[in-house]
Design a protein around this motif. Structure first.
Motif, PDB file in Angstrom:
ATOM      1  N   ASN A  23       0.712  -1.156   0.115  1.00 44.96           N
ATOM      2  CA  ASN A  23      -0.033   0.096   0.128  1.00 44.96           C
ATOM      3  C   ASN A  23       1.011   1.533  -0.028  1.00 44.96           C
ATOM      4  N   THR A  24       0.612   2.599  -0.800  1.00 45.55           N
ATOM      5  CA  THR A  24       1.181   3.517  -0.920  1.00 45.55           C
ATOM      6  C   THR A  24       0.435   4.743  -0.409  1.00 45.55           C
ATOM      7  N   ALA A  25       1.354   5.679   0.243  1.00 48.42           N
ATOM      8  CA  ALA A  25       0.502   7.102   0.502  1.00 48.42           C
ATOM      9  C   ALA A  25       1.492   7.866   0.206  1.00 48.42           C
ATOM     10  N   THR A  26       0.871   9.058  -0.311  1.00 50.81           N
ATOM     11  CA  THR A  26       1.750  10.109  -0.812  1.00 50.81           C
ATOM     12  C   THR A  26       1.318  11.348  -0.064  1.00 50.81           C
ATOM     13  N   GLY A  27       2.315  12.206   0.185  1.00 51.34           N
ATOM     14  CA  GLY A  27       2.089  13.630   0.851  1.00 51.34           C
ATOM     15  C   GLY A  27       2.877  14.633   0.230  1.00 51.34           C
TER      16      GLY A  27
END
Length: 132
Positions: A23-27
């Motif tokens: 799973n990826t998350a970007t900020g």
């Protein structure tokens, strides 16, 4: 990247994290670096209380951590010169003022709008016309 050094101004920093399941998350966020360091300016010549006459060289040293935008030279509070690049020197025709004490001031500005100033008092002593 960790430990990065940012230039003066706004920089967008983006990051992505991936967990063990893929799973990826970007900020992202903005880092705004402001230059608050004033330039350095000095009048190298003439010195304080020096006697000057005829055409006097006003020699100015100016520097800054990011760069200078201009240097202004004033005689008795009146702007005489604005220079946008060095050398920052100004040749003053002292015959345009009365003999006696006068104030030389310089103001230098950096690219961020910070400024610094320096002043010296000098004594003008010109021989009156016809009195040589």
């Amino acid at each position: 990247a960790s430990g990065s050094i940012f230039a003066i101004g706004a920089t967008t920093v983006s990051c992505t994290a991936v967990d063990s399941s893929g799973n990826t998350a970007t900020g992202s966020f903005v880092v705004n670096v402001i230059d608050k360091i004033s330039p350095i300016v000095a009048i190298l010549n003439p010195s304080n209380d020096q006697m000057v006459s005829d055409k006097a060289l006003i020699s100015i040293s100016a520097s800054d951590n990011i760069g200078l935008s201009k240097t202004e030279t004033y005689i008795d509070g009146v702007l005489k010169s604005t220079l946008y690049s060095g050398p920052w020197d100004y040749i003053w025709n002292t015959k345009t003022v009365k003999n006696g004490q006068h104030l030389i001031s310089v103001i230098t500005y950096d690219l961020s709008g910070n400024k610094a100033s320096a002043s010296v008092k000098v004594n003008v002593s010109n021989v009156p016309v016809g009195k040589k």
